[in-house]
Structure formats: structure tokens, C-alpha cells
Write a protein that holds these residues in place. Structure first.
Motif, PDB file in Angstrom:
ATOM      1  N   VAL A   1       0.839  -1.200   0.000  1.00  0.00           N
ATOM      2  CA  VAL A   1       0.000   0.000   0.000  1.00  0.00           C
ATOM      3  C   VAL A   1       0.878   1.256   0.000  1.00  0.00           C
ATOM      4  CG1 VAL A   1      -1.666   1.355   1.329  1.00  0.00           C
ATOM      5  CG2 VAL A   1      -1.993  -1.112   1.072  1.00  0.00           C
ATOM      6  N   ARG A   2       1.932   1.254   0.810  1.00  0.00           N
ATOM      7  CA  ARG A   2       2.838   2.416   0.832  1.00  0.00           C
ATOM      8  C   ARG A   2       3.506   2.618  -0.522  1.00  0.00           C
ATOM      9  NH1 ARG A   2       3.567   0.812   6.397  1.00  0.00           N
ATOM     10  NH2 ARG A   2       5.124  -0.763   5.838  1.00  0.00           N
TER      11      ARG A   2
ATOM     12  N   LEU B   1       2.333   1.696  -3.482  1.00  0.00           N
ATOM     13  CA  LEU B   1       1.313   2.159  -4.427  1.00  0.00           C
ATOM     14  C   LEU B   1       0.970   3.621  -4.196  1.00  0.00           C
ATOM     15  CD1 LEU B   1      -0.920  -1.012  -4.306  1.00  0.00           C
ATOM     16  CD2 LEU B   1       0.108  -0.101  -6.382  1.00  0.00           C
ATOM     17  N   ASP B   2       0.850   4.026  -2.944  1.00  0.00           N
ATOM     18  CA  ASP B   2       0.537   5.424  -2.635  1.00  0.00           C
ATOM     19  C   ASP B   2       1.636   6.354  -3.134  1.00  0.00           C
ATOM     20  OD1 ASP B   2      -1.783   4.593  -1.415  1.00  0.00           O
ATOM     21  OD2 ASP B   2      -1.055   4.873   0.634  1.00  0.00           O
TER      22      ASP B   2
ATOM     23  N   VAL C   1      -4.414  -5.718  -1.324  1.00  0.00           N
ATOM     24  CA  VAL C   1      -4.278  -4.286  -1.033  1.00  0.00           C
ATOM     25  C   VAL C   1      -5.608  -3.556  -1.208  1.00  0.00           C
ATOM     26  CG1 VAL C   1      -1.806  -4.180  -1.507  1.00  0.00           C
ATOM     27  CG2 VAL C   1      -3.417  -3.793  -3.382  1.00  0.00           C
TER      28      VAL C   1
ATOM     29  N   VAL D   1      -7.481  -1.325   1.866  1.00  0.00           N
ATOM     30  CA  VAL D   1      -7.934   0.070   1.888  1.00  0.00           C
ATOM     31  C   VAL D   1      -9.454   0.176   2.001  1.00  0.00           C
ATOM     32  CG1 VAL D   1      -5.896   0.889   0.664  1.00  0.00           C
ATOM     33  CG2 VAL D   1      -7.927   0.280  -0.653  1.00  0.00           C
TER      34      VAL D   1
ATOM     35  N   GLU E   1     -10.886   0.939   5.365  1.00  0.00           N
ATOM     36  CA  GLU E   1     -10.887   2.313   5.872  1.00  0.00           C
ATOM     37  C   GLU E   1     -12.256   2.987   5.737  1.00  0.00           C
ATOM     38  OE1 GLU E   1      -7.895   4.445   3.759  1.00  0.00           O
ATOM     39  OE2 GLU E   1      -6.294   3.021   4.249  1.00  0.00           O
TER      40      GLU E   1
ATOM     41  N   MET F   1     -11.204   7.869   0.586  1.00  0.00           N
ATOM     42  CA  MET F   1     -10.302   6.724   0.471  1.00  0.00           C
ATOM     43  C   MET F   1      -9.588   6.731  -0.872  1.00  0.00           C
ATOM     44  SD  MET F   1     -10.060   3.454  -0.991  1.00  0.00           S
ATOM     45  CE  MET F   1     -11.575   2.515  -1.090  1.00  0.00           C
TER      46      MET F   1
ATOM     47  N   ARG G   1      -6.878   9.294  -0.948  1.00  0.00           N
ATOM     48  CA  ARG G   1      -5.694   8.852  -0.191  1.00  0.00           C
ATOM     49  C   ARG G   1      -4.908   7.805  -0.962  1.00  0.00           C
ATOM     50  NH1 ARG G   1      -9.397   8.898   4.150  1.00  0.00           N
ATOM     51  NH2 ARG G   1      -9.727   6.635   3.963  1.00  0.00           N
ATOM     52  N   HIS G   2      -5.626   6.992  -1.736  1.00  0.00           N
ATOM     53  CA  HIS G   2      -5.006   5.889  -2.479  1.00  0.00           C
ATOM     54  C   HIS G   2      -5.460   5.962  -3.938  1.00  0.00           C
ATOM     55  CE1 HIS G   2      -4.177   4.335   1.545  1.00  0.00           C
ATOM     56  NE2 HIS G   2      -5.478   4.336   1.811  1.00  0.00           N
TER      57      HIS G   2
ATOM     58  N   TRP H   1      -4.482   5.040  -6.747  1.00  0.00           N
ATOM     59  CA  TRP H   1      -4.298   3.855  -7.592  1.00  0.00           C
ATOM     60  C   TRP H   1      -5.490   2.911  -7.546  1.00  0.00           C
ATOM     61  CZ3 TRP H   1      -4.743  -0.313  -4.427  1.00  0.00           C
ATOM     62  CH2 TRP H   1      -4.498  -0.092  -3.062  1.00  0.00           C
ATOM     63  N   VAL H   2      -6.280   2.990  -6.467  1.00  0.00           N
ATOM     64  CA  VAL H   2      -7.335   1.990  -6.284  1.00  0.00           C
ATOM     65  C   VAL H   2      -8.406   2.082  -7.359  1.00  0.00           C
ATOM     66  CG1 VAL H   2      -8.887   3.287  -4.764  1.00  0.00           C
ATOM     67  CG2 VAL H   2      -8.711   0.816  -4.525  1.00  0.00           C
TER      68      VAL H   2
END
Length: 233
Positions: free
Chosen positions: A33-34, A36-37, A74, A78, A81, A107, A110-111, A113-114
Motif C-alpha cells: 500500500v505504501r 502504491l501510494d 491491497v 484500503v 478504511e 479513500m 488517499r489511495h 491507484w485503487v
């Protein structure tokens, strides 16, 4: 591993957890996750993730068979959250739906890529967080009074709006980050279109607040439409 043994494992969610290993599935997912972020979906590879964890890719393959399984993990992480309030009936469904939509938007921002992987093979087998949150969101529309055959469609309509808007926002924020400026500075440098009577100068606005207002306007209109559908029977 023999082919007949491979076929017994339908997805990462049915894969037995390995015990007493130095590297855990939780560590792998958190670091992924880190990664990807910070770098986006294009940067994700088992080799790069192994390097960040100071472990060989072979160590990762003991926990996940391939990149698709890692994406399942991943995304599910997320999704955990999300905050999805319960709706008890027609009187409070709209507030619960709006708050859920805002949580999903936050969410994704914050991410970022999702959004690009939600429709990929990684979600064929739903993980526990995705399943739980999807069920909670569907329950909001069920409480509103939508027939069973329309509940998922109503939810999908709202989710599609949120993903579309949040993806555009995330791309815009990524562009700003690459510029080395903050959002206010970036907006101030944009060319200003000719203004008509009563129009506000966008340079005087809070760009983050403007994005939120724009998102909320569209969300409320989508919910308006669903509300009309409910009253129309």
C-alpha cells in the motif's frame, strides 16, 4: 507445485496462512500500500516490493502467488478504511448514502491507484473488507425502500459517480504534486476565463473547498434522482 494442487486454491483468501515466518502477509500488504501510494500501480512488482521489505521475491511468493493476488489484498486493505453508517429506514437513508459516498471519495484520494484496479481481475474473489463494506452500503439502499432487484443498481450508480469524480480529482492532485506547488498556488497560476456578470474570480476561491462543493453538487443530484425513483414506486 503440481497443477492439481494449484487448482485447489481458488484465490488468495483460501490460501493457508504460513506460520512462524519472518515476513507476514500483513507486512507485505502494508508495504505494498505504501509503495502504491508513493509510486502508483505501474510501479508495483513483486521484485520491487521484495526489495523494499529487504526480502527476495521468492519470500513473497510463499504468501501470494502473483501480482493479481497481491492486488486483491491491497484493495481489501484500503476498503477497510471506509465508514458506512447504518440506515434504519427511508428517513435517514440519504444521509447515510452521502456519508458513505464521501468516505469512498476520501479513500480514493488517499489511495489514487485503487480506482484503476477496481474492475480488474483482482476483485473476482472478494475479500472480507470489500464484502462487508459492500453489504453495508447495499443495506443503506435496501433501507431506503428500493426493491431487491434495484438495490445493487442504485448503489452502483452512486459508486460509479464517486469513482469517476474522485479519479479526476486524484489525477488533478497528482499533477499539482508534480509541479512542486500547493493547490492554492497552482490554481492562482491557471489562466482565468473571461468572467460574466455575477461570476466569481476562481483565484479568490479555496480550491479544495471548490472541489468538495462540486463533488457534493453532483452527488446530491444523483441522490435526488434516486429519491424520485423511490417516490415514483
Amino acid at each position: 507445485m503440481p497443477a492439481e494442487q494449484k487448482s485447489e486454491i481458488a484465490s488468495v483468501w483460501t490460501r493457508p496462512r504460513r506460520q512462524r515466518e519472518q515476513l507476514s502477509r500483513e507486512q507485505i500488504v502494508a508495504e505494498a500500500v505504501r509503495l502504491l501510494d508513493a509510486d502508483g500501480i505501474e510501479a508495483l512488482s513483486m521484485r520491487k516490493l521484495g526489495t523494499r521489505l529487504d526480502a527476495g521475491a521468492t519470500s513473497l511468493y510463499r504468501h501470494v502467488a502473483n501480482k493479481d493476488e497481491l492486488i486483491e489484498l491491497v484493495v481489501d486493505e484500503v476498503y477497510g478504511e471506509l465508514e458506512v453508517p447504518a440506515a434504519t429506514g427511508p428517513a435517514d437513508w440519504r444521509d447515510a448514502a452521502a456519508r458513505s459516498a464521501y468516505s469512498l471519495r476520501a479513500m480514493i484520494l488517499r489511495h489514487p491507484w485503487v480506482a484503476s484496479v477496481l474492475g480488474q481481475v483482482g476483485l473476482i474473489h472478494l475479500g472480507p473488507n470489500v464484502t462487508r463494506m459492500s453489504e453495508r452500503m447495499a443495506a443503506v439502499y435496501g433501507a431506503a425502500g428500493f426493491p431487491a432487484d434495484e438495490t445493487e443498481r442504485a448503489l452502483s450508480t452512486v459508486i460509479s459517480y464517486v469513482i469517476g469524480m474522485a479519479t479526476s480529482e486524484a489525477a488533478y492532485l497528482s499533477l499539482i504534486a508534480r509541479s512542486g506547488k500547493n493547490e492554492q498556488e497552482f490554481a492562482a497560476d491557471l489562466p482565468v476565463p473571461q468572467q460574466g456578470p455575477g461570476q466569481r474570480d476562481p483565484r479568490a476561491e479555496d480550491p479544495a473547498k471548490t472541489r468538495e462543493e462540486t463533488f457534493d453538487y453532483g452527488l446530491q443530484r444523483v441522490l435526488d434522482g434516486l429519491g424520485v425513483r423511490l417516490t415514483a414506486g
